[in-house]
Design a protein around this motif. Structure first.
Motif, PDB file in Angstrom:
ATOM      1  N   VAL A 235       2.599   7.842   2.240  1.00  0.00           N
ATOM      2  CA  VAL A 235       2.431   7.416   0.844  1.00  0.00           C
ATOM      3  C   VAL A 235       3.784   6.974   0.293  1.00  0.00           C
ATOM      4  O   VAL A 235       4.675   7.783   0.063  1.00  0.00           O
ATOM      5  N   ASP A 236       3.937   5.669   0.078  1.00  0.00           N
ATOM      6  CA  ASP A 236       5.174   5.097  -0.450  1.00  0.00           C
ATOM      7  C   ASP A 236       4.877   4.478  -1.822  1.00  0.00           C
ATOM      8  O   ASP A 236       4.381   3.350  -1.910  1.00  0.00           O
ATOM      9  N   LEU A 237       5.153   5.230  -2.861  1.00  0.00           N
ATOM     10  CA  LEU A 237       4.851   4.764  -4.225  1.00  0.00           C
ATOM     11  C   LEU A 237       6.087   4.167  -4.910  1.00  0.00           C
ATOM     12  O   LEU A 237       6.078   3.968  -6.124  1.00  0.00           O
TER      13      LEU A 237
ATOM     14  N   VAL B 195       0.385   2.240  -1.025  1.00  0.00           N
ATOM     15  CA  VAL B 195       1.337   1.747  -2.023  1.00  0.00           C
ATOM     16  C   VAL B 195       0.850   1.943  -3.461  1.00  0.00           C
ATOM     17  O   VAL B 195       1.625   1.805  -4.410  1.00  0.00           O
ATOM     18  N   SER B 196      -0.443   2.269  -3.619  1.00  0.00           N
ATOM     19  CA  SER B 196      -0.977   2.493  -4.960  1.00  0.00           C
ATOM     20  C   SER B 196      -2.372   3.096  -4.868  1.00  0.00           C
ATOM     21  O   SER B 196      -3.039   2.990  -3.837  1.00  0.00           O
ATOM     22  N   GLY B 197      -2.798   3.716  -5.942  1.00  0.00           N
ATOM     23  CA  GLY B 197      -4.190   4.113  -6.059  1.00  0.00           C
ATOM     24  C   GLY B 197      -4.982   3.000  -6.714  1.00  0.00           C
ATOM     25  O   GLY B 197      -4.403   2.021  -7.193  1.00  0.00           O
ATOM     26  N   SER B 198      -6.301   3.138  -6.733  1.00  0.00           N
ATOM     27  CA  SER B 198      -7.147   2.181  -7.446  1.00  0.00           C
ATOM     28  C   SER B 198      -8.221   2.910  -8.236  1.00  0.00           C
ATOM     29  O   SER B 198      -8.454   2.620  -9.390  1.00  0.00           O
TER      30      SER B 198
ATOM     31  N   TYR C 240     -10.030  12.948  -6.964  1.00  0.00           N
ATOM     32  CA  TYR C 240      -9.371  12.727  -5.689  1.00  0.00           C
ATOM     33  C   TYR C 240      -9.450  11.243  -5.351  1.00  0.00           C
ATOM     34  O   TYR C 240     -10.374  10.544  -5.786  1.00  0.00           O
ATOM     35  N   PRO C 241      -8.498  10.713  -4.596  1.00  0.00           N
ATOM     36  CA  PRO C 241      -8.516   9.273  -4.292  1.00  0.00           C
ATOM     37  C   PRO C 241      -9.760   8.878  -3.487  1.00  0.00           C
ATOM     38  O   PRO C 241     -10.071   9.521  -2.482  1.00  0.00           O
ATOM     39  N   THR C 242     -10.444   7.859  -3.939  1.00  0.00           N
ATOM     40  CA  THR C 242     -11.546   7.290  -3.146  1.00  0.00           C
ATOM     41  C   THR C 242     -11.250   5.849  -2.750  1.00  0.00           C
ATOM     42  O   THR C 242     -11.774   5.371  -1.750  1.00  0.00           O
ATOM     43  N   VAL C 243     -10.440   5.168  -3.540  1.00  0.00           N
ATOM     44  CA  VAL C 243      -9.980   3.827  -3.160  1.00  0.00           C
ATOM     45  C   VAL C 243      -8.468   3.768  -3.388  1.00  0.00           C
ATOM     46  O   VAL C 243      -7.988   3.971  -4.505  1.00  0.00           O
ATOM     47  N   ILE C 244      -7.745   3.518  -2.319  1.00  0.00           N
ATOM     48  CA  ILE C 244      -6.290   3.372  -2.390  1.00  0.00           C
ATOM     49  C   ILE C 244      -5.907   1.994  -1.874  1.00  0.00           C
ATOM     50  O   ILE C 244      -6.668   1.365  -1.144  1.00  0.00           O
ATOM     51  N   MET C 245      -4.731   1.528  -2.257  1.00  0.00           N
ATOM     52  CA  MET C 245      -4.226   0.253  -1.748  1.00  0.00           C
ATOM     53  C   MET C 245      -3.221   0.529  -0.643  1.00  0.00           C
ATOM     54  O   MET C 245      -2.292   1.316  -0.828  1.00  0.00           O
ATOM     55  N   VAL C 246      -3.428  -0.099   0.503  1.00  0.00           N
ATOM     56  CA  VAL C 246      -2.502   0.049   1.625  1.00  0.00           C
ATOM     57  C   VAL C 246      -1.928  -1.317   1.992  1.00  0.00           C
ATOM     58  O   VAL C 246      -2.570  -2.348   1.776  1.00  0.00           O
ATOM     59  N   ALA C 247      -0.728  -1.312   2.527  1.00  0.00           N
ATOM     60  CA  ALA C 247      -0.078  -2.555   2.959  1.00  0.00           C
ATOM     61  C   ALA C 247       0.624  -2.315   4.290  1.00  0.00           C
ATOM     62  O   ALA C 247       1.155  -1.230   4.531  1.00  0.00           O
ATOM     63  N   SER C 248       0.610  -3.312   5.146  1.00  0.00           N
ATOM     64  CA  SER C 248       1.218  -3.162   6.469  1.00  0.00           C
ATOM     65  C   SER C 248       2.739  -3.095   6.341  1.00  0.00           C
ATOM     66  O   SER C 248       3.335  -3.698   5.440  1.00  0.00           O
ATOM     67  N   ASP C 249       3.363  -2.352   7.245  1.00  0.00           N
ATOM     68  CA  ASP C 249       4.822  -2.233   7.238  1.00  0.00           C
ATOM     69  C   ASP C 249       5.490  -3.596   7.369  1.00  0.00           C
ATOM     70  O   ASP C 249       6.481  -3.887   6.696  1.00  0.00           O
ATOM     71  N   THR C 250       4.928  -4.426   8.242  1.00  0.00           N
ATOM     72  CA  THR C 250       5.500  -5.764   8.459  1.00  0.00           C
ATOM     73  C   THR C 250       5.473  -6.579   7.185  1.00  0.00           C
ATOM     74  O   THR C 250       6.458  -7.235   6.816  1.00  0.00           O
ATOM     75  N   PHE C 251       4.348  -6.526   6.475  1.00  0.00           N
ATOM     76  CA  PHE C 251       4.222  -7.306   5.239  1.00  0.00           C
ATOM     77  C   PHE C 251       5.162  -6.750   4.162  1.00  0.00           C
ATOM     78  O   PHE C 251       5.765  -7.526   3.415  1.00  0.00           O
TER      79      PHE C 251
END
Length: 341
Positions: free
Chosen positions: A329-331, A109-112, A223-234
């Motif tokens: 990747v859903d931005l 959902v985002s990069g960091s 290049y991305p080394t830390v990305i933010m992920v979120a569960s589909d349910t959440f």
């Protein structure tokens, strides 16, 4: 009996009303608890600042319980995402992609941050360039993680293979925190690690940085080394809270960039809390100087890295030509936060 029946009716109605209130709470987009996953590493500086400065708390409200779990590597965190044990996590793209393709139940959902890893060679190992890694033992933090993917790409650039033969580079798994000991014992000849481990090895007089972060592939360190992920349910139940997490991450990045000296101490507070020990301020400063804090995520770069994982057989059952991570990747929520929707 009528009185007892009346009491039971009242209790039943109260129970129904309580359940309705709880459901209304869920429908309003507010969860009672958020399970957040991070690493025990300074590259997760934005997440640490968001926790220390209370940006997550401001986004979600005082009544929300924030349960933080600190992981040692991306594979463990990605497994936790895939099994539904974490709602939102900060992780590297390598393991995140591998486990997503198996479970397909969480999204980026985002990069960091981007970059932040260096190739360090042990003094006396005779390594002055990537070409010198032939028949050398190189440590990686864990199999299939982002650093290993970068290392394989670095070797490919010099047409070097990975394997047991004398014409190849030999990979061995060692935690970055164990690199100092491995260097002293001459167990390994080099390692590709995220900062601050490279700087620590240099300061200890055990090795030198052979390839700085901007020379690490892909995309010259960007290049991305830390990305933010979120569960589909959440995401489905609490989309606004995911947007709140994205906003907290953005605010943390701005804070680090505008107030670096203050940020070092705050980052150290979180390192002490989740790793059990703090870090010298100069190491934190060196680490942040070797990465790019950003919410951007380049899907093409992630696909390029995933193809290396396919070649290494960490990702199976997918042809490189058919690989498409645009659904991963859903931005859209990031764009909504940026446009203040």
């Amino acid at each position: 009996m009528r009185k007892l029946a009346w009491i039971m009716t009242v209790l039943l109605l109260a129970s129904v009303m309580l359940t309705a209130c709880e459901e209304a709470l869920t429908l309003s987009g507010k969860a009672k608890k958020v399970r957040l996953g991070v690493f025990k590493n300074v590259t997760h500086a934005a997440a640490y600042i968001a926790l220390e400065k209370g940006y997550f708390r401001q986004a979600w409200g005082e009544e929300v319980d924030i349960e933080v779990t600190a992981f040692d590597n991306g594979s463990d965190l990605s497994i936790a995402m895939a099994t539904g044990d974490i709602d939102i996590g900060f992780v590297g793209p390598g393991p995140a992609t591998t486990f997503y393709l198996k479970s397909q139940n969480y999204r980026v959902v985002s990069g960091s941050n981007n970059g932040g890893a260096v190739l360090v060679a042990r003094n006396g190992a005779g390594i002055n360039s990537v070409k010198d890694l032939v028949d050398k033992t190189i440590a990686i933090p864990s199999k299939g993680n982002t650093n290993e993917i970068s290392l394989r790409m670095l070797l490919q650039q010099e047409k070097l293979g990975v394997g047991k033969g004398t014409d190849n580079a030999h990979l061995i798994v060692r935690a970055p925190s164990d690199a100092l000991i491995s260097f002293r014992q001459q167990e390994i000849d080099a390692t590709l690690v995220p900062e601050p481990w490279g700087t620590q090895i240099e300061k200890a007089g055990l090795g030198k940085v052979v390839v700085d972060w901007q020379g690490i592939p892909p995309n010259h360190g960007d290049y991305p080394t830390v990305i933010m992920v979120a569960s589909d349910t959440f995401i489905q139940k609490h989309r606004d809270m995911v947007k709140g997490a994205i906003k907290a991450n953005m605010e943390a990045i701005v804070y680090i960039q505008s107030s670096p000296d203050q940020a070092y101490d705050l980052i150290n507070n979180q390192l002490k809390k989740y790793s059990g020990k703090g870090m010298d301020k100069s190491l934190i400063k060196a680490s942040l100087s070797r990465l790019k804090l950003t919410t951007d995520v380049d899907v093409k770069v992630m696909e390029e890295m995933a193809k290396v994982s396919i070649d290494a057989r960490y990702i199976k059952g997918i042809n490189k030509e058919e690989l498409d991570l645009h659904t991963f990747v859903d931005l859209s929520m990031l764009e909504e936060v940026k446009s203040r929707k």
